[in-house]
Write an enzyme that holds these catalytic residues in place. Structure first.
Site, PDB file in Angstrom:
ATOM      1  N   PHE A   1     -15.298   4.508   7.425  1.00  0.00           N
ATOM      2  CA  PHE A   1     -13.933   4.836   7.013  1.00  0.00           C
ATOM      3  C   PHE A   1     -13.732   4.785   5.504  1.00  0.00           C
ATOM      4  O   PHE A   1     -12.608   4.942   5.015  1.00  0.00           O
ATOM      5  CB  PHE A   1     -12.927   3.908   7.716  1.00  0.00           C
ATOM      6  CG  PHE A   1     -13.122   2.429   7.447  1.00  0.00           C
ATOM      7  CD1 PHE A   1     -12.650   1.836   6.284  1.00  0.00           C
ATOM      8  CD2 PHE A   1     -13.776   1.627   8.383  1.00  0.00           C
ATOM      9  CE1 PHE A   1     -12.818   0.487   6.042  1.00  0.00           C
ATOM     10  CE2 PHE A   1     -13.957   0.265   8.151  1.00  0.00           C
ATOM     11  CZ  PHE A   1     -13.469  -0.307   6.976  1.00  0.00           C
TER      12      PHE A   1
ATOM     13  N   HIS B   1      -2.152  -5.432   1.508  1.00  0.00           N
ATOM     14  CA  HIS B   1      -3.454  -6.078   1.338  1.00  0.00           C
ATOM     15  C   HIS B   1      -3.213  -7.557   1.068  1.00  0.00           C
ATOM     16  O   HIS B   1      -2.237  -7.925   0.423  1.00  0.00           O
ATOM     17  CB  HIS B   1      -4.183  -5.464   0.132  1.00  0.00           C
ATOM     18  CG  HIS B   1      -5.402  -6.241  -0.288  1.00  0.00           C
ATOM     19  ND1 HIS B   1      -6.612  -6.103   0.344  1.00  0.00           N
ATOM     20  CD2 HIS B   1      -5.581  -7.188  -1.255  1.00  0.00           C
ATOM     21  CE1 HIS B   1      -7.493  -6.919  -0.222  1.00  0.00           C
ATOM     22  NE2 HIS B   1      -6.892  -7.593  -1.193  1.00  0.00           N
TER      23      HIS B   1
ATOM     24  N   ARG C   1       2.534  -6.795   8.793  1.00  0.00           N
ATOM     25  CA  ARG C   1       1.878  -5.608   9.361  1.00  0.00           C
ATOM     26  C   ARG C   1       2.515  -5.200  10.689  1.00  0.00           C
ATOM     27  O   ARG C   1       2.644  -4.009  10.989  1.00  0.00           O
ATOM     28  CB  ARG C   1       0.375  -5.851   9.485  1.00  0.00           C
ATOM     29  CG  ARG C   1      -0.325  -5.702   8.122  1.00  0.00           C
ATOM     30  CD  ARG C   1      -1.756  -6.132   8.163  1.00  0.00           C
ATOM     31  NE  ARG C   1      -2.500  -5.733   6.970  1.00  0.00           N
ATOM     32  CZ  ARG C   1      -3.700  -6.221   6.654  1.00  0.00           C
ATOM     33  NH1 ARG C   1      -4.277  -7.123   7.429  1.00  0.00           N
ATOM     34  NH2 ARG C   1      -4.317  -5.807   5.568  1.00  0.00           N
TER      35      ARG C   1
ATOM     36  N   LYS D   1       0.823  -1.214   0.000  1.00  0.00           N
ATOM     37  CA  LYS D   1       0.000   0.000   0.000  1.00  0.00           C
ATOM     38  C   LYS D   1       0.867   1.279   0.000  1.00  0.00           C
ATOM     39  O   LYS D   1       2.076   1.221   0.280  1.00  0.00           O
ATOM     40  CB  LYS D   1      -0.934  -0.033   1.214  1.00  0.00           C
ATOM     41  CG  LYS D   1      -1.943  -1.199   1.171  1.00  0.00           C
ATOM     42  CD  LYS D   1      -2.917  -1.131   2.346  1.00  0.00           C
ATOM     43  CE  LYS D   1      -3.937  -2.255   2.285  1.00  0.00           C
ATOM     44  NZ  LYS D   1      -4.941  -2.148   3.381  1.00  0.00           N
TER      45      LYS D   1
ATOM     46  N   ARG E   1      -2.514 -14.515   4.575  1.00  0.00           N
ATOM     47  CA  ARG E   1      -3.163 -13.760   5.660  1.00  0.00           C
ATOM     48  C   ARG E   1      -2.379 -13.945   6.970  1.00  0.00           C
ATOM     49  O   ARG E   1      -2.249 -13.011   7.758  1.00  0.00           O
ATOM     50  CB  ARG E   1      -4.624 -14.222   5.844  1.00  0.00           C
ATOM     51  CG  ARG E   1      -5.538 -13.933   4.656  1.00  0.00           C
ATOM     52  CD  ARG E   1      -5.958 -12.500   4.521  1.00  0.00           C
ATOM     53  NE  ARG E   1      -6.795 -12.028   5.605  1.00  0.00           N
ATOM     54  CZ  ARG E   1      -7.446 -10.875   5.583  1.00  0.00           C
ATOM     55  NH1 ARG E   1      -7.338 -10.069   4.514  1.00  0.00           N
ATOM     56  NH2 ARG E   1      -8.180 -10.488   6.585  1.00  0.00           N
TER      57      ARG E   1
ATOM     58  N   TYR F   1     -12.708  -1.548  -3.308  1.00  0.00           N
ATOM     59  CA  TYR F   1     -13.178  -1.645  -1.919  1.00  0.00           C
ATOM     60  C   TYR F   1     -14.701  -1.461  -1.802  1.00  0.00           C
ATOM     61  O   TYR F   1     -15.197  -1.096  -0.730  1.00  0.00           O
ATOM     62  CB  TYR F   1     -12.446  -0.627  -1.041  1.00  0.00           C
ATOM     63  CG  TYR F   1     -11.026  -1.036  -0.720  1.00  0.00           C
ATOM     64  CD1 TYR F   1     -10.761  -2.100   0.154  1.00  0.00           C
ATOM     65  CD2 TYR F   1      -9.945  -0.378  -1.277  1.00  0.00           C
ATOM     66  CE1 TYR F   1      -9.462  -2.481   0.456  1.00  0.00           C
ATOM     67  CE2 TYR F   1      -8.632  -0.756  -0.978  1.00  0.00           C
ATOM     68  CZ  TYR F   1      -8.404  -1.808  -0.102  1.00  0.00           C
ATOM     69  OH  TYR F   1      -7.122  -2.183   0.195  1.00  0.00           O
TER      70      TYR F   1
ATOM     71  N   GLU G   1      -9.819 -10.019  -7.552  1.00  0.00           N
ATOM     72  CA  GLU G   1      -8.862  -8.916  -7.347  1.00  0.00           C
ATOM     73  C   GLU G   1      -7.670  -9.027  -8.303  1.00  0.00           C
ATOM     74  O   GLU G   1      -7.182  -8.010  -8.811  1.00  0.00           O
ATOM     75  CB  GLU G   1      -8.398  -8.921  -5.889  1.00  0.00           C
ATOM     76  CG  GLU G   1      -9.525  -8.548  -4.926  1.00  0.00           C
ATOM     77  CD  GLU G   1      -9.199  -8.793  -3.457  1.00  0.00           C
ATOM     78  OE1 GLU G   1     -10.069  -8.551  -2.619  1.00  0.00           O
ATOM     79  OE2 GLU G   1      -8.066  -9.239  -3.151  1.00  0.00           O
TER      80      GLU G   1
ATOM     81  N   THR H   1      -5.515  -7.026  10.715  1.00  0.00           N
ATOM     82  CA  THR H   1      -5.768  -5.730  10.064  1.00  0.00           C
ATOM     83  C   THR H   1      -5.151  -4.595  10.872  1.00  0.00           C
ATOM     84  O   THR H   1      -4.533  -3.687  10.316  1.00  0.00           O
ATOM     85  CB  THR H   1      -7.288  -5.503   9.930  1.00  0.00           C
ATOM     86  OG1 THR H   1      -7.862  -6.626   9.271  1.00  0.00           O
ATOM     87  CG2 THR H   1      -7.588  -4.235   9.147  1.00  0.00           C
TER      88      THR H   1
ATOM     89  N   ASN I   1      -1.970   0.159   6.864  1.00  0.00           N
ATOM     90  CA  ASN I   1      -1.470  -1.133   7.339  1.00  0.00           C
ATOM     91  C   ASN I   1      -0.621  -1.889   6.319  1.00  0.00           C
ATOM     92  O   ASN I   1      -0.579  -3.117   6.333  1.00  0.00           O
ATOM     93  CB  ASN I   1      -2.632  -1.979   7.888  1.00  0.00           C
ATOM     94  CG  ASN I   1      -3.696  -2.249   6.853  1.00  0.00           C
ATOM     95  OD1 ASN I   1      -3.530  -1.895   5.691  1.00  0.00           O
ATOM     96  ND2 ASN I   1      -4.770  -2.890   7.261  1.00  0.00           N
TER      97      ASN I   1
HETATM   98  P1  GDP Z   1      -8.134  -6.588   5.707  1.00  0.00           P
HETATM   99  O1  GDP Z   1      -8.836  -7.694   4.949  1.00  0.00           O
HETATM  100  O2  GDP Z   1      -7.288  -7.087   6.838  1.00  0.00           O
HETATM  101  O3  GDP Z   1      -7.370  -5.651   4.788  1.00  0.00           O
HETATM  102  O4  GDP Z   1      -9.256  -5.701   6.414  1.00  0.00           O
HETATM  103  P2  GDP Z   1     -10.705  -5.201   5.944  1.00  0.00           P
HETATM  104  O5  GDP Z   1     -11.148  -5.926   4.694  1.00  0.00           O
HETATM  105  O6  GDP Z   1     -11.583  -5.262   7.129  1.00  0.00           O
HETATM  106  O7  GDP Z   1     -10.481  -3.663   5.597  1.00  0.00           O
HETATM  107  C1  GDP Z   1      -9.920  -3.246   4.385  1.00  0.00           C
HETATM  108  C2  GDP Z   1      -8.972  -2.098   4.656  1.00  0.00           C
HETATM  109  O8  GDP Z   1      -9.711  -0.975   5.129  1.00  0.00           O
HETATM  110  C3  GDP Z   1      -7.942  -2.359   5.756  1.00  0.00           C
HETATM  111  O9  GDP Z   1      -6.830  -3.102   5.314  1.00  0.00           O
HETATM  112  C4  GDP Z   1      -7.568  -0.951   6.169  1.00  0.00           C
HETATM  113  O10 GDP Z   1      -6.659  -0.343   5.236  1.00  0.00           O
HETATM  114  C5  GDP Z   1      -8.911  -0.249   6.067  1.00  0.00           C
HETATM  115  N1  GDP Z   1      -9.618  -0.259   7.365  1.00  0.00           N
HETATM  116  C6  GDP Z   1     -10.185  -1.321   7.997  1.00  0.00           C
HETATM  117  N2  GDP Z   1     -10.747  -0.945   9.166  1.00  0.00           N
HETATM  118  C7  GDP Z   1     -10.536   0.385   9.271  1.00  0.00           C
HETATM  119  C8  GDP Z   1     -10.897   1.386  10.254  1.00  0.00           C
HETATM  120  O11 GDP Z   1     -11.520   1.074  11.277  1.00  0.00           O
HETATM  121  N3  GDP Z   1     -10.515   2.669   9.986  1.00  0.00           N
HETATM  122  C9  GDP Z   1      -9.825   3.009   8.866  1.00  0.00           C
HETATM  123  N4  GDP Z   1      -9.501   4.327   8.681  1.00  0.00           N
HETATM  124  N5  GDP Z   1      -9.484   2.124   7.912  1.00  0.00           N
HETATM  125  C10 GDP Z   1      -9.820   0.835   8.123  1.00  0.00           C
END
Ligand code: GDP
Length: 139
Positions: free
Chosen positions: A59, A117, A104, A11, A87, A51, A128, A93, A114
């Site tokens: 967010f 992805h 991470r 990222k 993962r 997304y 994807e 996350t 973070n």
């Molecule tokens: P991942 O599968 O671990 O990437 O997590 P998710 O699919 O839940 O979220 C996608 C992405 O959205 C994450 O990797 C973060 O970059 C972002 N994200 C997730 N939760 C939050 C949050 O609570 N706040 C913010 N600002 N970004 C978030």
């Protein structure tokens, strides 16, 4: 059906900090083979589509802003049990909750910024990967 492939992005935060090489080294050391890779930047439309599943989340706007602010590295990775193993390699996350030694934990600064992805299912890995690469870009 498992495809043994997953999709990743390094990222904008990790690219800005110069972590591309170190993250690719972790990926290679963990036994993943890179079968497609490019250095690119998401447009606002790209990020909103990628997304889409999060578009009702509070967010979402911040996520789109973050993911479009600079270049990323996109890649398709191959390994037995790729989705689950990747993962595990990247960690939770929220880096504060990520296990020691995960990408991470080492390179991310917050739940939003973070570093990487990783697809969460074989189905999403295929979607994807196809979002970023044409068939002739995958080796
Ligand atoms: P991942 O599968 O671990 O990437 O997590 P998710 O699919 O839940 O979220 C996608 C992405 O959205 C994450 O990797 C973060 O970059 C972002 N994200 C997730 N939760 C939050 C949050 O609570 N706040 C913010 N600002 N970004 C978030």
């Amino acid at each position: 059906m498992t495809t043994n492939r997953t999709f990743t992005m390094i990222k904008p935060d990790a690219v800005e900090k110069g972590h591309i090489g170190a993250i690719l080294e972790k990926i290679n050391s963990a036994g993943f083979k890179i079968v497609a890779m490019k250095f690119t930047q998401l447009s606002k439309g790209d990020a909103e589509k990628f997304y889409e599943i999060h578009n009702e989340r509070p967010f979402f706007a911040d996520l789109v802003q973050f993911m479009t602010r600079g270049p990323i590295v996109a890649a398709i990775l191959e390994k037995e049990n790729a989705v689950e193993d990747f993962r595990a390699l990247i960690g939770a996350t929220n880096p504060a909750e990520a296990a020691e030694g995960t990408i991470r934990k080492m390179f991310a600064t917050s739940i939003s910024e973070n570093a990487v992805h990783g697809s969460d299912s074989d189905e999403n890995a295929a979607i994807e990967g196809a979002f970023h690469f044409s068939g002739r870009e995958v080796y």
